[in-house]
Enzyme design. Structure first.
Site, mmCIF file in Angstrom:
data_model
loop_
_atom_site.group_PDB
_atom_site.id
_atom_site.type_symbol
_atom_site.label_atom_id
_atom_site.label_comp_id
_atom_site.label_asym_id
_atom_site.label_seq_id
_atom_site.Cartn_x
_atom_site.Cartn_y
_atom_site.Cartn_z
ATOM 1 N N HIS A 143 0.813 -1.217 0.000
ATOM 2 C CA HIS A 143 0.000 0.000 0.000
ATOM 3 C C HIS A 143 0.849 1.271 0.000
ATOM 4 O O HIS A 143 0.346 2.360 -0.303
ATOM 5 C CB HIS A 143 -0.981 -0.003 1.186
ATOM 6 C CG HIS A 143 -0.368 0.262 2.520
ATOM 7 N ND1 HIS A 143 -0.059 -0.748 3.406
ATOM 8 C CD2 HIS A 143 -0.006 1.410 3.135
ATOM 9 C CE1 HIS A 143 0.447 -0.226 4.510
ATOM 10 N NE2 HIS A 143 0.495 1.081 4.368
ATOM 11 N N ASP A 203 0.244 -7.645 1.426
ATOM 12 C CA ASP A 203 0.592 -6.220 1.536
ATOM 13 C C ASP A 203 2.106 -6.011 1.533
ATOM 14 O O ASP A 203 2.637 -5.150 2.240
ATOM 15 C CB ASP A 203 -0.023 -5.597 2.787
ATOM 16 C CG ASP A 203 0.037 -4.066 2.749
ATOM 17 O OD1 ASP A 203 0.013 -3.511 1.632
ATOM 18 O OD2 ASP A 203 0.105 -3.442 3.815
ATOM 19 N N SER A 220 4.812 2.342 8.033
ATOM 20 C CA SER A 220 4.487 1.182 7.205
ATOM 21 C C SER A 220 5.669 0.778 6.340
ATOM 22 O O SER A 220 6.268 1.610 5.643
ATOM 23 C CB SER A 220 3.290 1.496 6.306
ATOM 24 O OG SER A 220 2.126 1.677 7.068
#
Length: 394
Positions: free
Chosen positions: A142, A172, A248
Site C-alpha cells: 500500500h 501487503d 508502514s
C-alpha cells in the site's frame, strides 16, 4: 615585723604617698584570671565563627554549585561539568540504543509519486528495509500502490529513484530496487521464536521525512493475530510500540537487532484504541520476498471461487456460499457451480471464508484436495486440483 614574711608573696608592690612614707598594697590574682578567661572566650567565639562560615560556604558551594554561578565557585563548576561529560560518555549502551545504531542505516524513506492535476505529486510515503546490499528493499504494497514514480531516501540523506520488482496485495508486501551497491542491510530473524512480552522496537519515518529514523519501543502484545483489511486476511504480530502512518514497511526488531516483522497496520483513534500496532511476521514475509524476487509475483493455491459465509436455518447448513466460479480454475474443472455451498474442505468443517484460507495455506499449487458441497438438498463430494488464479477485489 619579720622581714622575710613576704618573701613568698609575689604580688607585692610599693606605692609612694604624699607623706613620703612607703605603703604596701596587695593586687588580687583572681581579677587577672577573670580577664584572661574573658579574652580566651572571645577568641574562641571568633575562631568558631570563622570556622563555621568557611564550612558553611563549602557545603553550600558543593550542594548548589550547579545552580549558583559565582566567582568563588565558577572554576569548581566548570571542573565538575567536564567530569559529568566524561562520565556520560562512559555510560553503557542499552539494547534499544544498540538496535537503533545497527538497524537504522538499513531503513529508508519511500515516496509514492503519481500524476495529478498539477503534474507529478506526492500521494503517499512510508518506510522500507534494505535486505540486499545491491539495492533491494522490501516495503508494504500500500506504500507504493498506484505509483508512477518511486523515490527512496537513504539514511545518509541521498535520494535515489527506485524501480518496482514485484507486489503481493494479499500480504501487503512489495519489493523495489535502487541502483546502488554495498548498502547496509538488516538481518532477518525468526518470528517463530517470538514470545508475548518480548521487547519490540519499531524504526521508520512516521508522518514522513520530517521524522525520519524515529525509534519507538514496546513489547510483543500477541502472536498470530488475524486481521482483515482491504479484503485480505493478515496473520500478524501485535505490538504496543508506537506505529504511525509512515512507519508502514519499516522493521519491527527484537532486542538483538534482528527484524522479526514488517510494520503494516494500526488500529487507531477511530477504533477508540491505543497501542495496537501490527507487523507481518518475517517468516511469512521471507517466502513472499523470495517469490517476488524470482517471479515478480506470489503463486498461491486457489480453488477459483468467490463466495461468502452463510447459515441456512431451514436446512441446518453452514458454510461458504459460492457466488462465482473462475473459468478454467480447479473448481470449474471439478464441476463446482454458483449457489453451491462448501461445507467441508480437506476433511475440515467450513463455516466461513477464513476457514478456506486456513486450509489453502497448508497446500501448494497443483495439490488435489477433497471438497464437500451442499447442492439442492444433497451433499456432493468432489476433488479439486488447486491452481494459481489471479485474485481480484470482490
Amino acid at each position: 615585723m619579720d622581714e622575710n614574711r613576704f618573701d613568698s608573696v609575689k604580688d607585692v608592690k610599693w606605692k609612694n604617698v604624699s607623706d613620703g612614707k612607703g605603703e604596701i598594697k596587695f593586687t588580687n590574682r583572681r581579677t587577672k584570671a577573670k580577664l584572661k578567661g574573658l579574652f580566651k572566650g572571645v577568641a574562641f567565639i571568633l575562631i568558631a565563627a570563622v570556622s563555621g562560615g568557611v564550612s558553611g560556604a563549602y557545603i553550600v558551594n558543593k550542594k548548589y554549585s550547579n545552580k549558583a554561578y559565582t566567582p568563588i565557585n565558577q572554576s569548581l563548576i566548570e571542573s565538575k561539568d567536564e567530569d559529568a561529560k566524561t562520565k556520560a560518555v562512559d555510560l553503557p549502551k542499552t539494547n534499544i540504543t544498540k538496535v537503533a545504531e545497527t538497524v537504522s542505516p538499513a531503513v529508508v524513506g519511500i515516496s509514492n509519486k503519481a500524476e495529478g492535476y498539477f503534474g507529478v505529486q506526492d500521494v503517499g510515503s512510508g518506510s522500507g528495509i534494505i535486505f540486499d546490499p545491491n539495492g533491494y528493499i522490501v516495503t508494504n504494497n500500500h506504500v507504493i500502490e498506484g505509483a508512477t514514480k518511486i523515490t527512496v531516501k537513504l539514511s545518509s540523506g541521498k535520494t535515489l529513484p527506485a524501480t518496482l520488482i514485484g507486489t503481493d496485495p494479499r500480504s501487503d508486501l512489495a519489493v523495489i530496487k535502487v541502483d546502488a551497491q554495498n548498502l547496509p542491510v538488516a538481518k532477518f530473524g525468526d518470528s517463530s521464536k517470538v514470545k508475548v512480552g518480548d521487547i519490540a522496537i519499531a524504526i521508520g519515518n512516521p508522518l514522513g521525512e520530517e521524522f525520519s529514523g524515529s525509534v519507538t519501543a514496546g513489547i510483543i502484545s500477541a502472536l498470530n493475530r488475524k486481521i482483515q483489511y482491504g479484503g485480505a486476511i493478515y496473520k500478524v504480530l501485535q505490538t504496543d510500540a508506537a506505529i504511525n502512518p509512515g512507519n508502514s514497511g519499516g522493521p519491527l526488531c527484537n532486542e538483538t537487532g534482528e527484524v522479526i516483522g514488517i510494520n503494516s497496520l494500526k488500529i487507531g483513534a477511530e477504533a477508540n484504541a491505543e497501542g495496537m500496532g501490527f507487523a507481518i511476521g518475517i517468516n511469512e514475509a521471507k517466502d513472499i520476498i523470495k517469490s517476488l524476487m524470482d517471479y515478480g509475483k506470489v503463486s498461491r493455491p486457489s480453488l477459483g471461487i468467490y463466495g461468502q459465509g452463510v447459515v441456512s436455518e431451514k436446512n441446518n447448513i453452514q458454510g461458504v456460499y459460492i457466488r462465482e466460479v473462475v473459468q478454467g480454475s480447479g473448481a470449474s474443472v471439478a464441476g463446482i457451480k454458483p449457489t453451491d455451498i462448501i461445507i467441508e474442505l480437506d476433511k475440515k468443517k467450513i463455516t466461513k471464508v477464513e476457514d478456506l484460507s486456513d486450509v489453502l495455506d497448508k497446500h501448494k499449487v497443483g495439490d488435489t484436495i477433497q471438497c464437500k458441497i451442499w447442492r439442492n438438498g444433497k451433499t456432493i463430494e468432489v476433488n479439486i486440483t488447486l491452481s494459481d488464479v489471479k485474485e481480484k477485489n470482490r
